[in-house]
Design an enzyme around this catalytic site. Structure first.
Site, PDB file in Angstrom:
ATOM      1  N   ALA A  61     -19.332  48.987-115.304  1.00  0.00           N
ATOM      2  CA  ALA A  61     -19.372  47.534-115.142  1.00  0.00           C
ATOM      3  C   ALA A  61     -18.124  46.901-115.750  1.00  0.00           C
ATOM      4  O   ALA A  61     -17.563  47.404-116.719  1.00  0.00           O
ATOM      5  CB  ALA A  61     -20.624  46.974-115.801  1.00  0.00           C
ATOM      6  N   GLY A 102     -21.718  52.730-114.507  1.00  0.00           N
ATOM      7  CA  GLY A 102     -21.805  52.404-113.090  1.00  0.00           C
ATOM      8  C   GLY A 102     -20.833  53.195-112.248  1.00  0.00           C
ATOM      9  O   GLY A 102     -21.085  53.442-111.057  1.00  0.00           O
ATOM     10  N   GLU A 105     -22.646  56.329-111.544  1.00  0.00           N
ATOM     11  CA  GLU A 105     -23.758  56.009-110.642  1.00  0.00           C
ATOM     12  C   GLU A 105     -23.267  55.803-109.208  1.00  0.00           C
ATOM     13  O   GLU A 105     -23.911  56.244-108.249  1.00  0.00           O
ATOM     14  CB  GLU A 105     -24.510  54.780-111.148  1.00  0.00           C
ATOM     15  N   GLU A 125     -24.805  53.762-121.394  1.00  0.00           N
ATOM     16  CA  GLU A 125     -25.513  52.483-121.537  1.00  0.00           C
ATOM     17  C   GLU A 125     -26.381  52.411-122.790  1.00  0.00           C
ATOM     18  O   GLU A 125     -26.570  51.335-123.362  1.00  0.00           O
ATOM     19  CB  GLU A 125     -26.379  52.231-120.300  1.00  0.00           C
TER      20      GLU A 125
END
Length: 697
Positions: A61, A102, A105, A125
């Site tokens: 992110a 992310g 991911e 995270e």
């Protein structure tokens, strides 16, 4: 351009381009989505390669968007991953440098993945109090197995791509590419372009042979280690559900856990600390592009515990150090201590023997100031006395080359006066390391009145190189940390006079989350140190009231662990703090002499008096400009004074309690006849923010 698009050899190459780590901000997500759609519509394109520009695939992110509407604007990350996964042309992720959060991911949503060797792969995270929120807990177990995935998710630590590629049965990486990564990824994309059906990680089964027993064991282990933090246990829950629920239902479970954790005070505290650490490196009037001075060789004055620890930081970073002492015996002892510290690391497997020898080869010693003339920077770590500092800095002014940075490791003394001992005050700065200097993360960088901006920028950059969290402080007695801790210690003393015991005060603040209470801390550091400071205060600030209990303790010769007795009793060779009947009797006698009838004091009052003392003094420090922002104070306390991480630092904690409530508590403390009413007058900044319904942040 946040992502570029080109077609090479029949393969569409979409390159993330959002420096410094290709954060998946809104513009980047939108550009990638447009690239996928463009490739779908082009009959000449057989496959897609998704890669990253610069040093990373993607760090996840974009932290610049945290808390803003852009963070969730469509296409959000889950929507983008679904779009990639649904592509009817194969999408190959080409990972290098960093693939985290992310970014990983997104790669797991691609049909295939190739990587350069030495790529750092992680789902970090948990370190900001969250579970992965875009399928990480559901896809990673399917890609590398439940145990390996759970270890990565719960720890948040990076693992090298080549190690992950060796896991039996894994599908995280189809290939480790040597040489040109993008060229290798394009070649691989052409190899698999016609293969159907397209493999999706989500379609694989996630399971564990021991099932419930394994997850119960993992949950017990994680709870014991995580203590105050709920996120690690929720990570276990999410991974467990990957083995029990259909993929889409598991995604809903993960998302609900993510949203619930986002609202917890622990998550807010961790996110605050995350941003505060980055903000600490920003100095309002020193631009990021300020030129810095080169520091290729460092000198350290003093080979004691502090000097040796400081030297180790620079040796670890590959910077040559010359260490000066007045006597050969002191030098030999200092070098022996450094060797002993490194040998302990080698024995524990934390340092390779060749690295140890390499670091020691960078260390030289001298008894002669003239041998420091080639150093680019010198750090003085001598006795905390202004007269001693004057002799050192007058000599350094004579021998150091023009442009060399002259730094003092003082913890309380006036840096403006120290700078005035030289003819080059612009080159003088404070570098307050915390003991043990080779371990503690905090470095208070003290900006004197005439410290040049390039000196400040250089020291901040150097601090980062030696892996310190640097916080800039202006000049005042005690700077940020020690100025505040004095008020905390004063309150601890008043609590004893009013009826508490040292053990009760320590227990309450340790239950709150501090690593050590004020009295155990005093015994560890040496109670005589505080005694020396108080003697100075009695002369300089006769209006400031202290409890005499600590003075009475020192008059008994109870300096702490080093004398085998302090606020507590200690057994030879052990560090266990044993409550002392002698000390409790001493306090009771002193209490009676003051005419104070002891009262029962609750843990909440103990915690609030100690912590709000930090907050009130911290507010004054911000208002005076000693610290440029409240979050800098939180970083000082989180990294240097054992303040509980899950509380976010004293100023963050005050915000979570509500500044109106903090002020009301201070007004109650003002009415206490045995406390210092003048101190509990809320600092003007605190009073103003409370009245306006605002926070320090």
């Amino acid at each position: 351009m946040s992502a570029s698009y080109e077609v090479r050899d029949g393969v569409a190459v979409i390159t993330l381009n959002n420096p410094p780590v290709n954060g998946l901000g809104y513009e980047t997500r939108r550009a990638v989505a447009e690239g996928i759609e463009r490739a779908q519509a082009d009959a000449a394109v057989k496959a897609v390669v998704l890669c990253g520009a610069g040093r990373a695939f993607s760090g996840g992110a974009d932290i610049r968007e945290f808390g803003s509407p852009k963070a969730t604007a469509e296409p959000n990350l889950i929507s983008l991953i679904n779009l990639v996964e649904a592509s009817d042309k194969p999408v190959v992720a080409a990972l290098h440098g960093t693939a985290m959060g992310g970014g990983l991911e997104l790669a797991l949503g691609c049909h295939y993945r190739v990587a350069a060797a030495d790529t750092n792969v992680a789902l970090p995270e948990v370190k900001i109090g969250l579970v992965p929120g875009a399928g990480g807990t559901q896809r990673l177990p399917r890609a590398i197995g439940v145990e390996a995935a759970l270890n990565m998710i719960v720890s948040g630590e990076p693992v090298k791509s080549e190690l992950l590629a060796q896991i039996p049965g894994q599908v995280l990486f189809q290939k480790i590419v040597e040489g040109d990564l993008v060229a290798g990824a394009i070649a691989y994309a052409n190899e698999i372009a016609a293969a159907r059906p397209l493999p999706r990680v989500r379609d694989r089964k996630s399971s564990h042979p021991q099932g419930d027993a394994y997850f119960q064991f993992a949950r017990n282990t994680v709870k014991a280690m995580a203590k105050q933090f709920p996120a690690p246990a929720r990570c276990v829950d999410c991974v467990e559900q990957s083995t029990k629920l259909p993929f889409d239902v598991g995604m809903v479970y993960e998302r609900e856990a993510f949203v619930a954790l986002m609202l917890t005070p622990e998550c807010k505290a961790l996110r605050h600390a995350f941003f505060a650490e980055r903000a600490a490196s920003k100095i309002p009037d020193v631009p990021d592009d300020t030129p810095v001075r080169q520091v290729k060789k460092l000198a350290v004055i003093g080979a004691g515990t502090m000097g040796g620890g400081i030297a180790m930081n620079f040796l670890n970073a590959g910077i040559p150090v010359v260490m000066l002492e007045m006597k050969q015996e002191a030098l030999d002892k200092g070098v022996a201590t450094i060797r002993k510290n490194y040998e302990a690391q080698v024995k524990k497997g934390k340092l390779k023997a060749d690295k140890y020898e390499q670091r020691m080869s960078l260390l030289s010693t001298t008894l002669n100031y003239a041998d420091l003339k080639d150093a680019d920077m010198v750090i003085e770590a001598v006795f905390e006395d202004l007269g001693v500092k004057e002799k050192v800095f007058t000599t350094l002014d004579e021998v150091m080359k023009p442009g060399a940075i002259l730094a003092s490791n003082t913890s309380t003394l006036d840096m403006n006066r120290i700078a005035a001992f030289t003819k080059r005050p612009q080159d003088v700065v404070g570098t307050h390391f915390f003991s043990p200097a080779n371990v503690m993360k905090l470095l208070e960088v003290v900006r004197a009145e005439k410290t040049a901006k390039d000196v400040l920028a250089t020291v901040m950059q150097l601090g980062k190189k030696i892996r310190k969290t640097c916080v800039v402080s202006g000049v005042c007695d005690g700077f940020i940390g020690n100025r505040m801790i004095e008020q905390y210690s004063r309150q601890a003393g008043f609590l004893l006079e009013e009826g508490a015991t040292p053990a009760q005060v320590d227990r309450a603040i340790e239950k709150f989350g501090f690593a050590m209470g004020p009295f155990r801390m005093g015994d560890l550091a040496g109670n005589d140190i505080g005694w020396a400071i108080r003697k100075r205060r009695y002369v300089e600030k006769p209006h400031m009231r202290y409890s005499k209990t600590a003075d009475l303790l020192c008059e008994l010769g109870r300096y702490g662990q080093k004398t085998g007795a302090g606020w507590y009793d200690y057994q030879a060779g052990k560090r266990d703090a044993i409550p002392s009947k002698l000390v409790e009797d001493m306090i009771a006698k002193h209490r009676a002499e003051l005419g104070i009838t002891p009262r029962k004091i609750g843990d909440e009052e103990i915690v609030h008096r100690l912590v709000y003392a930090l907050v009130n003094e911290g507010a004054k420090i911000v208002e005076e400009g000693i610290a440029s922002k409240a979050s800098d104070i939180d970083m000082v306390y989180l990294t240097g004074y054992g303040f509980p991480l899950h509380r976010g630092g004293p100023m963050c904690y005050a915000d979570t309690q509500g500044l109106f409530n903090v002020v009301q508590a201070m007004k109650r403390f003002q009415r206490n006849p045995h406390d210092d009413a003048a101190f509990w007058e809320p600092a003007p900044l605190l009073a103003k923010l409370a009245a306006e319904g605002k926070t320090f942040s």
